[in-house]
Design an enzyme around this catalytic site. Structure first.
Site, mmCIF file in Angstrom:
data_model
loop_
_atom_site.group_PDB
_atom_site.id
_atom_site.type_symbol
_atom_site.label_atom_id
_atom_site.label_comp_id
_atom_site.label_asym_id
_atom_site.label_seq_id
_atom_site.Cartn_x
_atom_site.Cartn_y
_atom_site.Cartn_z
ATOM 1 N N ASP A 218 -12.391 -5.256 -16.401
ATOM 2 C CA ASP A 218 -11.205 -4.886 -16.013
ATOM 3 C C ASP A 218 -11.350 -3.398 -15.515
ATOM 4 O OD1 ASP A 218 -8.402 -3.765 -16.008
ATOM 5 O OD2 ASP A 218 -7.875 -4.830 -18.074
ATOM 6 N N ASN B 234 -1.112 -2.209 -1.666
ATOM 7 C CA ASN B 234 -0.566 -2.731 -0.523
ATOM 8 C C ASN B 234 -0.152 -1.662 0.452
ATOM 9 O OD1 ASN B 234 2.016 -2.026 -1.138
ATOM 10 N ND2 ASN B 234 1.962 -4.011 -2.483
ATOM 11 N N GLY C 275 -2.312 -8.938 -8.489
ATOM 12 C CA GLY C 275 -3.692 -8.495 -8.724
ATOM 13 C C GLY C 275 -4.257 -7.290 -9.408
ATOM 14 N N VAL C 276 -5.067 -6.568 -8.683
ATOM 15 C CA VAL C 276 -5.576 -5.236 -9.159
ATOM 16 C C VAL C 276 -4.377 -4.157 -9.127
ATOM 17 C CG1 VAL C 276 -7.185 -3.350 -8.399
ATOM 18 C CG2 VAL C 276 -7.955 -5.470 -8.619
ATOM 19 N N ASP C 277 -3.685 -4.114 -8.050
ATOM 20 C CA ASP C 277 -2.637 -3.270 -7.796
ATOM 21 C C ASP C 277 -1.685 -3.393 -8.914
ATOM 22 O OD1 ASP C 277 -0.827 -1.216 -6.432
ATOM 23 O OD2 ASP C 277 -0.114 -2.748 -5.311
ATOM 24 N N THR D 259 -10.318 -9.262 -1.463
ATOM 25 C CA THR D 259 -10.625 -10.410 -1.648
ATOM 26 C C THR D 259 -9.779 -11.270 -2.458
ATOM 27 O OG1 THR D 259 -11.891 -9.697 -3.392
ATOM 28 C CG2 THR D 259 -13.034 -9.726 -1.393
ATOM 29 N N GLY D 260 -8.715 -10.840 -2.640
ATOM 30 C CA GLY D 260 -7.427 -11.675 -3.830
ATOM 31 C C GLY D 260 -6.512 -12.109 -2.797
ATOM 32 N N ILE D 261 -5.319 -11.683 -2.809
ATOM 33 C CA ILE D 261 -4.198 -12.289 -2.162
ATOM 34 C C ILE D 261 -4.462 -12.279 -0.499
ATOM 35 C CG2 ILE D 261 -2.715 -10.216 -2.276
ATOM 36 C CD1 ILE D 261 -0.489 -12.496 -2.799
ATOM 37 N N TYR D 262 -5.330 -11.126 -0.294
ATOM 38 C CA TYR D 262 -5.597 -10.708 1.422
ATOM 39 C C TYR D 262 -6.675 -11.786 1.737
ATOM 40 C CZ TYR D 262 -2.509 -6.465 1.325
ATOM 41 O OH TYR D 262 -1.510 -5.944 1.184
#
Length: 181
Positions: free
Chosen positions: A10, A24, A32-34, A118-121
């Site tokens: 984490d 973003n 996600g991370v953000d 690499t997540g939602i993008y």
């Protein structure tokens, strides 16, 4: 020469001088991370981010870390994957270069990165890992100011890709982390 660590964990719990946020364009939080970084840092982070006027894709901006173990958060906006014909590789590489440039300006010795875009993008993880590791290798070859770069993968699949690319580049070290200075 500085060292690269690839770990699964984490990013919000890393005891380093700075962490990188896969943000973003608004810098006002997301998933996600953000979202995890915003939740862990507390409401002061959102307040400071509101003063920054957003961030362009490939660029990076800095805030304090507030309730995080890290003193600084370097926010960078990765590209949304649209098939590879829209300079996605170059924009992703720019995220890493600009984040490291911000880290140098801050004087940090230890920094932790997530897997940007690499997540939602939807950026392909193996391709993203290759780009990130290439940028880390280039940086570590020419700059001695940062002692330790940690690549923090949240899941096993992402970890495996980054570890494989780091091994392929001859960068992976099994030494324990330096920790916060």
């Amino acid at each position: 020469m500085g060292k690269l660590l690839v770990i699964q964990g984490d990013i919000t719990t890393q005891e380093v001088d700075a962490i990188v946020n896969a943000a973003n364009n608004s810098l006002l939080g997301g998933g996600g991370v953000d979202g995890a970084i915003h939740r862990a840092a507390g409401p002061q982070l959102l307040h400071e981010c509101r003063t920054l006027g957003g961030c362009q894709t490939g660029e990076a901006k800095v805030t304090r870390g507030y309730n995080l173990p890290a003193q600084w958060v370097i926010h960078t906006v990765g590209p949304i994957w649209r098939g590879g014909a829209y300079n996605e590789d170059q924009l992703l590489a720019s995220c890493y270069r600009n984040s490291l440039a911000q880290a140098i300006q801050l004087g940090v010795k230890t920094i932790a990165f997530p897997s940007i875009s690499t997540g939602i993008y939807s950026f392909p993880v193996q391709q993203a890992a290759r780009i990130a590791i290439r940028e880390f290798a280039h940086f570590l070859d020419r700059d001695q100011t940062i002692a330790e770069i940690s690549m923090v993968a949240f899941d096993a699949n992402t970890f495996g890709h980054y570890k494989q690319e780091a091994e392929r580049a001859g960068l992976l070290r099994e030494d324990p982390p330096i920790g916060k200075n």
